[in-house]
Design an enzyme around this catalytic site. Sequence first.
Site, PDB file in Angstrom:
ATOM      1  N   GLU A   1     -35.336  11.340  51.984  1.00 42.33           N
ATOM      2  CA  GLU A   1     -35.035  12.451  52.928  1.00 42.33           C
ATOM      3  C   GLU A   1     -35.658  12.157  54.129  1.00 42.33           C
ATOM      4  O   GLU A   1     -35.860  13.385  55.029  1.00 42.33           O
ATOM      5  CB  GLU A   1     -35.209  13.360  52.251  1.00 42.33           C
ATOM      6  CG  GLU A   1     -34.878  13.717  50.738  1.00 42.33           C
ATOM      7  CD  GLU A   1     -34.926  14.854  50.157  1.00 42.33           C
ATOM      8  OE1 GLU A   1     -36.177  16.337  50.721  1.00 42.33           O
ATOM      9  OE2 GLU A   1     -34.263  15.531  49.451  1.00 42.33           O
TER      10      GLU A   1
ATOM     11  N   GLU B   1     -31.031  12.930  43.348  1.00 38.09           N
ATOM     12  CA  GLU B   1     -31.813  14.061  42.592  1.00 38.09           C
ATOM     13  C   GLU B   1     -30.997  15.486  41.901  1.00 38.09           C
ATOM     14  O   GLU B   1     -30.837  15.846  43.373  1.00 38.09           O
ATOM     15  CB  GLU B   1     -32.789  14.871  43.705  1.00 38.09           C
ATOM     16  CG  GLU B   1     -34.952  13.411  43.577  1.00 38.09           C
ATOM     17  CD  GLU B   1     -35.568  14.031  45.374  1.00 38.09           C
ATOM     18  OE1 GLU B   1     -35.519  15.479  45.047  1.00 38.09           O
ATOM     19  OE2 GLU B   1     -35.912  13.713  45.827  1.00 38.09           O
TER      20      GLU B   1
HETATM   21  C1  GAL Z   1     -36.720  16.859  47.183  1.00 41.85           C
HETATM   22  C2  GAL Z   1     -37.410  15.778  47.730  1.00 41.85           C
HETATM   23  C3  GAL Z   1     -38.419  15.021  46.565  1.00 41.85           C
HETATM   24  C4  GAL Z   1     -38.846  17.087  45.376  1.00 41.85           C
HETATM   25  C5  GAL Z   1     -37.808  17.759  46.065  1.00 41.85           C
HETATM   26  C6  GAL Z   1     -38.048  19.337  45.348  1.00 41.85           C
HETATM   27  O1  GAL Z   1     -36.341  17.476  49.085  1.00 41.85           O
HETATM   28  O2  GAL Z   1     -37.006  15.000  47.874  1.00 41.85           O
HETATM   29  O3  GAL Z   1     -39.766  14.602  46.945  1.00 41.85           O
HETATM   30  O4  GAL Z   1     -40.021  17.543  46.737  1.00 41.85           O
HETATM   31  O5  GAL Z   1     -37.153  18.025  46.906  1.00 41.85           O
HETATM   32  O6  GAL Z   1     -39.222  19.439  43.512  1.00 41.85           O
END
Ligand code: GAL
Length: 665
Positions: free
Chosen positions: A185, A254
């Site tokens: 990110e 994600e």
């Molecule tokens: C995302 C990040 C992950 C984790 C997630 C929240 O933005 O890439 O590593 O932090 O948020 O659980």
Amino acid sequence: METKSVSKLALFFFCISLLIGPEFTQCSVTYDKKALLINGKRRILLSGSIHYPRSTPDMWEDLITKAKDAGLDVIDTYVFWNVHEPSQGVYDFQDRYDIVRFIKTVQKVGLYVHLRIGPYVCSEWNFGGFPVWLKFVPGISFRTDNEPFKVAMQKFTQKIVGMMKNEHLFESQGGPIILSQIENEYGPTEKRLGQAGEAYLKWAAGMAVGLNTGVPWVMCKQDDAPDPVINACNGFYCDTFLPNKPYKPLLWTEAWSGWFTLFGGPQNHRPAQDLAFAVARFIQRGGSLINYYMFHGGTNFGRTAGGPFITTSYDYDAPIDEYGLPREPKYSHLKELHKAIKMCEQALVSSDPTTTTLGSFQEAHVFSSGKGNCAAFLANYDSNSAAKVVFNGMHYNLPPWSISILPDCKNVVFNTAKVGTPTSHSRMLSTTIQPHSWETYGEDVSALEDSSTFTSVGLLEQINVTRDNSDYLWYITSVDISPSESFLRGGEKPTLAMQSRGHAVHVFINGVLSGSAYGSRSNMRIRFSGPVNLNAGTNRIALLSIAVGLPNSGVHFENWNIGVLGPVVLHGLDQRSKDLTWQKWTYKVGLKGESMNIASANGVSSVEWIPASLVTQGQQPLRWYKAYFDAPEVFANIQEYTDKQNAKLAAVNQLSDGTMCPDPG
Ligand code: GAL
């Protein structure tokens, strides 16, 4: 379509034989606008994050097998730099940090791996995965066009890639790794940093690609990911996300299955129906890889949690709970969704969707390759009302906020809002810790000075002193009180006021707890102000400052300060306020119990423990507690549990009959 370990083995030999055969082909992972291609074949890939240090090696095979049973093809994990290189140049790949063993376990179970090397990971992990020594490398500036940072990042990335290559773990070598991630990110940070951010982004992508892994690289939340790196989406929904080039596939790295928990915060839940809806919605747009973050969240063991204020539990409301048990109905609902998606795979990879309107809030997304493959997704975006729609001359009822999946463009095999009754896989057994079995050891806060303490003028920043070897730092000073002070003769007590940049602080006056304060994730700063009991003569003020996990995100979080930074002032003395900020302070890193290692199994007996029941209220509140309990028996299934319970009951009944008693004569 599942990747069986047998077929994986066969694939490996297939690749080798082609290498030495007349037509020179290699095992490879490539991509086009539709999907990742594994050895030339487009795939719809369902993936789930399981982070190896968040469970024990004993659990890994079972977790991965459960993920496979739920229909996943890929296990996704970050690589956690700070556990692997705790001091510069000293590496640890043992036990929970045995990443090679973890990846080989995934391979054994027959799944692929997405290796998110980072090495910045965020992930509610201490310092976002960076080792704290990195902050002290001269001239360093994190995640920007900075030579010392780039040198360190490249060295670690090369080390990990080298380890994987040595073990033949990339798919290009016949191994399970089909995808790797560099950075994490970075897009929003890049925008804040301007030119230096852009230069670093290009460097990071080029550095990764130059490592020649033979599998594609992704960068999540990176709209300008340089070719050939694929940009990917992270979020609760990825409905509007697009790749930055028309020849890149639509990947979701994600898909948040729930959320993490903060100390004092709520347990977050994401309903299975909404998660399934989001996933189906991404697939109907032409998405070809979805990774659940997390599929098993697990535990932030030891001091690995970062944020700060992130709890040791990283359960995440994930489809497999913290203890490795399927969370129902989420687990089974997603399993059914995955089956339905896989039934559509041929149509999904061989055609682009055509979208038609079925009503004000209803749409059909149809994938038809013209070769008999046809799959349809009927969506109702109205979150309040069900809808009756006509599609291909047939009538369908669509529940609110749902998608129906029709792998043959006729029959609905799954609707995201309709949760079936899950088959019960396992049940948690509780074990009782008897109240009287607790023992306690009190930290001695009256005599803190020892050979490890040192003195300095003024207040020091906490991480500069502790180097994060402990969460705790004592700030100790003294103040002389004249016997003539009026508060000693019944006047109003003086007040101690102090400020800290976080995260929590306990105030001890002459060895007695006088008050506490703590910040929050959104406001880490603390202001403490409270009356204190001072005596005539020398009084000792000891402030115990506590870091609750280091920050894991934010532009240049390496420069964020914590600890008591002042001013520290005594108000309400006869003469005037007394500012203690710039006097001599003594520093001690950590608690005595920590230095005696009493929290570890072999350190527990190194101090004198007393029964907790003997401790009265108001006694020294800084205490360690321990208790022992018997681990409950583990049963393979509920039937085995019931059989054993019945057998025990039968034995007890026989004994009470007297039939089994030894003959007294
Ligand atoms: C995302 C990040 C992950 C984790 C997630 C929240 O933005 O890439 O590593 O932090 O948020 O659980």
